[in-house]
Design an enzyme around this catalytic site. Sequence first.
Site, PDB file in Angstrom:
ATOM      1  N   TYR A 109     -31.777  17.062   3.748  1.00 45.44           N
ATOM      2  CA  TYR A 109     -32.061  18.696   3.376  1.00 45.44           C
ATOM      3  C   TYR A 109     -30.957  18.689   2.277  1.00 45.44           C
ATOM      4  O   TYR A 109     -29.768  18.348   2.491  1.00 45.44           O
ATOM      5  CB  TYR A 109     -31.814  19.738   4.580  1.00 45.44           C
ATOM      6  CG  TYR A 109     -31.692  20.877   4.265  1.00 45.44           C
ATOM      7  CD1 TYR A 109     -32.659  21.752   4.457  1.00 45.44           C
ATOM      8  CD2 TYR A 109     -30.574  21.562   3.642  1.00 45.44           C
ATOM      9  CE1 TYR A 109     -32.791  22.652   4.022  1.00 45.44           C
ATOM     10  CE2 TYR A 109     -30.485  22.789   3.100  1.00 45.44           C
ATOM     11  CZ  TYR A 109     -31.581  23.679   3.515  1.00 45.44           C
ATOM     12  OH  TYR A 109     -31.563  24.859   3.179  1.00 45.44           O
ATOM     13  N   GLU A 197     -34.481  25.037  -2.785  1.00 44.79           N
ATOM     14  CA  GLU A 197     -34.466  24.411  -1.685  1.00 44.79           C
ATOM     15  C   GLU A 197     -35.480  23.317  -1.640  1.00 44.79           C
ATOM     16  O   GLU A 197     -36.552  23.309  -1.747  1.00 44.79           O
ATOM     17  CB  GLU A 197     -34.686  25.303  -0.230  1.00 44.79           C
ATOM     18  CG  GLU A 197     -34.519  24.523   1.028  1.00 44.79           C
ATOM     19  CD  GLU A 197     -34.982  25.394   2.437  1.00 44.79           C
ATOM     20  OE1 GLU A 197     -34.068  25.738   3.121  1.00 44.79           O
ATOM     21  OE2 GLU A 197     -36.279  25.472   2.504  1.00 44.79           O
TER      22      GLU A 197
END
Length: 390
Positions: A109, A197
């Site tokens: 992530y 993101e």
Amino acid sequence: MKLHEYQAKEIFAKYGLPVTPGAVVKHLSEVDAALKQFPQGPWVVKAQIHAGGRGKAGGVKFAKTEQEVHEKAAAILGMTLVSPQTGPEGKLVKKIFITPAVDYVKELYVSVVLDRVNRTPIILASAEGGTEIEELAVTKPDAIFKIIVDPIEGLHSYQARQLHLRLGLPPEAINQGAKVFQTMVKVFMDLDLSMLEVNPLVVLKDGTIHCLDAKVDFEDNGLARHKDYAAWRDPDEEDARELLAAEHGLSYISLDGYVGCLVNGAGLAMATADAIQHFGGSPANFLDVGGSASQKAVTQAFKIILSDTRVKAILVNIFGGIAKCDVIAQGIIDAAKEVGLSLPLVVRLEGTNVEKGKELLAQSSLKYTFASSMDEAAKAVVAAAKGGKS
Ligand code: ADP
Ligand code: MG
């Protein structure tokens, strides 16, 4: 302003970030053309909506054969996806992205966001990708690294290399990894994003990293500097009333309730929403008509509120500071007449020329309840909305 994954990936590709291209399909008849463009399977068929959590909600499907691509496309296109990010009503899928599947060994992530406390961009990263970061922040906060980014110089090379190693990535791929992290920060800063993101950022067999998903949010106040991208806004994904309000210079945000609010000033609008909630009601919107609260603005605001069929009563809460209450009162009277207002209306006016304003309202044929305080106004409008006497 949010973009779709396929749009974000287009930006990523322009900056040299590793992404796999794909084809956007709006109708099943376009699937064959997409397969011609990307003939090498297997594929992944992905719903394009402005919300994450698509995978778990059934909006991302793997397809081994061309036949399967057709089947998955038919299943996803037109479905209403409900994920923790869409709200309970879900989102209708009007576009899908057909892209070759990527073979990877691990999910990570990484995001770049603005840290308002530090007043700098920061990178949030974790070797535990795939899960929602909100969930990880609760269950395993130590698994998230935070790196403060220099707002002028961007991510330093040493920081990028450190991040690569902390994420457990192989040292032999450190140049590629570091470059990716630095580029992500560059995209964030160049385009005035509020968020970038990549979840998951995946590790391929050769140890290099690849962006499997891509999310970017533009800061609306910076959009004037990025007109090309501003044109990428997808009205299908946005609240129609919010778009209309923005066109008329009104700040409007849809909420879930049933009391329409027409207020001047953002602070007063927030306080109004709180007061309605406090007295057991639920606001249908936040609406700041601006300091001048001109008749034109008020008319447009009434129209927008009335286009929301959930609204059962309206509260007009205006403070006449620079704008005078009598001018505003006339604006309310004319606007209500023009839009044929028939819902219960509670008016609270305060400030410059309030007596004159009250007089104008009293002399008009407008049906309304006058309230002399915020509490009284909120109580009255909640009662009216619930069918009691206003
Ligand atoms: P969301 O975050 O909305 O759930 P993602 O793009 O992250 O959507 O996709 C969800 C999951 O689907 C990923 O974690 C990954 O496992 C898989 N996936 C997505 N795109 C691909 C792809 N091109 N190749 C292989 N797997 C993929
Ligand atoms: Mg994702």
